[in-house]
Design an enzyme around this catalytic site. Structure first.
Site, mmCIF file in Angstrom:
data_model
loop_
_atom_site.group_PDB
_atom_site.id
_atom_site.type_symbol
_atom_site.label_atom_id
_atom_site.label_comp_id
_atom_site.label_asym_id
_atom_site.label_seq_id
_atom_site.Cartn_x
_atom_site.Cartn_y
_atom_site.Cartn_z
ATOM 1 N N ASP B 228 24.756 -27.044 -12.653
ATOM 2 C CA ASP B 228 25.526 -27.613 -11.537
ATOM 3 C C ASP B 228 27.033 -27.396 -11.682
ATOM 4 O OD1 ASP B 228 23.111 -28.496 -10.545
ATOM 5 O OD2 ASP B 228 23.324 -30.523 -11.339
ATOM 6 N N ALA B 229 27.421 -26.378 -12.417
ATOM 7 C CA ALA B 229 28.843 -26.183 -12.678
ATOM 8 C C ALA B 229 29.359 -24.838 -12.176
ATOM 9 C CB ALA B 229 29.130 -26.321 -14.175
#
Lengths: 284, 284, 284, 284
Positions: B228-229
């Site tokens: 999620d980065a």
């Protein structure tokens, strides 16, 4: 706006609360102009906000309170009655940046929002002339970086003298000590310049630029002893893009900050915000 | 839409880049229909996207590339040319939830977005009939909780056979192993069901409900090896209140998710997204 | 979702209505899960929506109705009780464009919205295969430009047979004759592809492009005999710019149309929409 | 912000314009920091905005103009060059309502927007003290209902003396006579308190309440001799519901009005707005 009483209630949910309250109002001929209730499904806790025309009731504020007490006791309610004819006392704390303060002062002087301002407190003197043009008391307490306790002692005393119903941190830029926070639970409103819980702490627009988000925001919340973690009252966002610098974000963010703070404060002044644990019920 | 070439460039910024590129186009009679450029002020890196009518140039795609190479070399450009007449190949990965998949399939079959779908891959068989009604190849690879490697090996091979230009995780619910991620840099698009960087990881709507936020959102981003980065392509939010349950948030969030994913994929398919470190330039 | 009764009331406002209704519910042990009321300040007309758990009451739907009748008569109420266990019957009318129809069918088949679909009616045959994949009855009634009355007679009869609770014009593109409109007051829902009252009538996106507006929108409203002038249920907008062609606006508008229609229909199915003259109260 | 020149161009589209302009800039070593171009597909008219660092060029504003003239003549350009070091002169016209005026004065005094204010003109004296606190010249010209010509003659002369680059009607509430409008084409900016073209003319919030719309808005546009029909620069909306009175709409609308006016004026001051017939190109 016609004078009214706002009856704010919370208690464990059970059958008959609304019937008892609305029957009480009806028996005395009360005219309800606004009504909200909500039960939190997890805790089974009940929340209610009634607005009743003052002129429709046969008694005043104190009479209303004493007559209602038996109903409240029957359901073990936490409750308050507010008289819309009595302005809340709002102390504003600011630093050098004027966008939130100017916005609130406009809403105050134009009568858009009704409240009293015992004083404006700042750690800088820049905004004195502007505030004083409004005929308001400006209290300047400088901050010594080496020892902030002198500043906060002065703030604490000024607050005590001002007897505020609510304290607004209008981009005050200092972290209030726990001791002050603890004295005013659910009565200190802060505007944080990010869409919490993203970008807690300092320089949130720089954090947002680093992460490359496509929306930035602001959060109005009650201050608790944990930084940027108190119950959220209101939030909003604005779109940004790769072409926006941190300076752009700061500028765009200011417009969101002042809108969100003004909306949050309005909700609070109209007794629309009920705190439940670390969350809020906002009867909008 | 008339056939066109999209010229995508990035390189260190210096005087004369735009002049060189636009002069190259003009000398060959090229008709520019869209033009964007941007220089990142921190890195002084230059980004450019030109759209040129294919019929206005005296050569085809390969001719354009070979004629442009000297210009590109002069400025040490990273560059690509895309032919709008050639659809990108998009492999869709889904699980049981159909909202994003259905939305993308509607846009595909209605011609709203132009791309090819070599296959749809899923760890469940629920959506087979729906996908196959579209005449598409549905590949079902079950996941064994004890050993996911069999599933991922099948996915990896299916992807290799499909030769995708872009892979879309349309609520696929599995975390792709690093080995697969590394093969498709800036070519795997995920939809995360929160407004990142808030609520990374699992069950973001539950996290949002716990925190009492007043807006929830979704984030379309490129997948990197860090969960999620990756670089954010697009985000959006929707307003929620105290009366909304987690189930409401999930439902409201789905509408945001599918919109944000569709917009992000459209940007990608139109070659509007340029990755710069962990951020995107989106020439919208 | 637990089965519940929705009690919808409107009547002239006076003291004691809420007390009487909530007392009635309480006396029978009823558990209220949602409650809204509102008085229109101009007409002094009162509107109310209560949701009560079915299992908390000692009688069924008919029992509830008969027990409540005396209360209703005392206040001269217009009132209904709906049982959430009984799905509303929704007839969908469409033409060739599938964006609204596909969206509603997704919400139906995924269980996101609970309703029954007796049939889908269209003046074209394009969407037959898609609709029939869902196991639904597709009724194709072609329109003769020279004489539309044959088409409308068939539509009227199909509607009569389908006994719809609500009729949805999901981009049906035909103007229903007054005779049909009059049979289903506040039960025909249309999606108009503009932000009414801007751009009434045909080709609203072309009108919007001509005027150079910076936002375009969609409006979900009840159909009355006056074109595009019925009570508005829901609206929304999306930002456009000079670079957006009419084709772009049509595409961007479709996403707004389907969202606005779905929200409006959801409000209607949940009995949240009360019509008052040419306006709606939406208890959201 | 570093000093820069803004080169604004419009002309019939043809091959080679961008090449010629960017080559001209490059030959003189100019550093382009922003670049936008757009061709209107209907009229085949080309629009361009370049921002070039002043320090990167070997000549000043006049030198730039004289050197560029041959390029401009070759393509029959309408063109201007603006020096960001020279503030535009903005005359503000207001009436009694202060929300837009206060907002713009905040942005001016805080340096958020850079412009000069030769004077503020009003048909009432209410805002004198506030404006004069800013050290600005306040010109009060009362309006006689029987004969407005005296007022407008005074306004016309004051404008002539003020030599404004742009005139802002910050809720001035009077309709400027055609004679004045004609003198300042695309230089008079108005904020209309509705989402045009809905609710042209007086009391738009009352019109909106009567129609029962679910969103209200504001429109910033250039003034032409046709009422509320000039080219739109910027618009926005805010959600309202059945519970909002006209007074609520007026209050909510004010927040939209001041935001939309400030954004529109910013676009204008940064030379981002190009007028094309009755529409605008806004290079945002």
């Amino acid at each position: 706006m016609e004078r009214a009483y706002r009856l704010i209630i919370s208690c464990p949910d059970r059958v008959g609360i609304v019937a008892a309250v609305s029957d009480f109002i009806a028996v005395h001929g009360g005219w309800i102009t606004e009504a909200h209730h909500y039960t939190d499904p997890d805790s089974q806790w009940f929340f209610m906000r009634y607005v009743v025309r003052a002129s429709s009731l046969p008694f005043g504020l104190e009479g209303l309170k004493s007559h209602f007490t038996p109903v409240a006791e029957r359901f073990r309610m936490q409750w308050c009655v507010y008289d819309t004819g009595i302005n809340k006392r709002v102390v504003l704390l600011a630093s050098k940046q004027a966008h939130c303060l100017s916005d609130l002062l406009y809403r105050w002087r134009s009568g858009e929002m009704a409240f009293d301002i015992p004083c404006v407190i700042s750690n800088h003197d820049e905004l004195r002339s502007y505030v004083e043009w409004h005929g308001l008391d400006y209290r300047h307490f400088p901050v010594e970086a080496a020892d902030k306790s002198i500043h906060f002692a002065a703030v604490e005393q000024a607050l005590a003298e001002a007897r505020p119903d609510v304290i607004v941190l209008a981009r005050y830029m200092q972290i209030l000590p726990e001791q002050i926070c603890a004295q005013y639970p659910a009565r200190i409103i802060n505007i944080h310049h990010s869409f919490l819980p993203s970008f807690v702490g300092a320089r949130p627009y720089h954090q947002a630029a680093d992460r490359g988000v496509k929306l930035i925001g602001a959060t109005c919340h009650y201050v608790t002893t944990e930084l940027d973690a108190g119950p959220i009252i209101e939030q909003d966002v604005v779109r940004v893009g790769h072409h926006n610098t941190v300076e752009d974000m700061i500028r765009l963010g200011k417009d969101v900050e002042k809108q969100v703070l003004a909306r949050g404060l309005r909700f609070h002044l109209e007794d629309r915000v009920l705190v439940h644990g670390n969350k809020t019920i906002v009867f909008g």
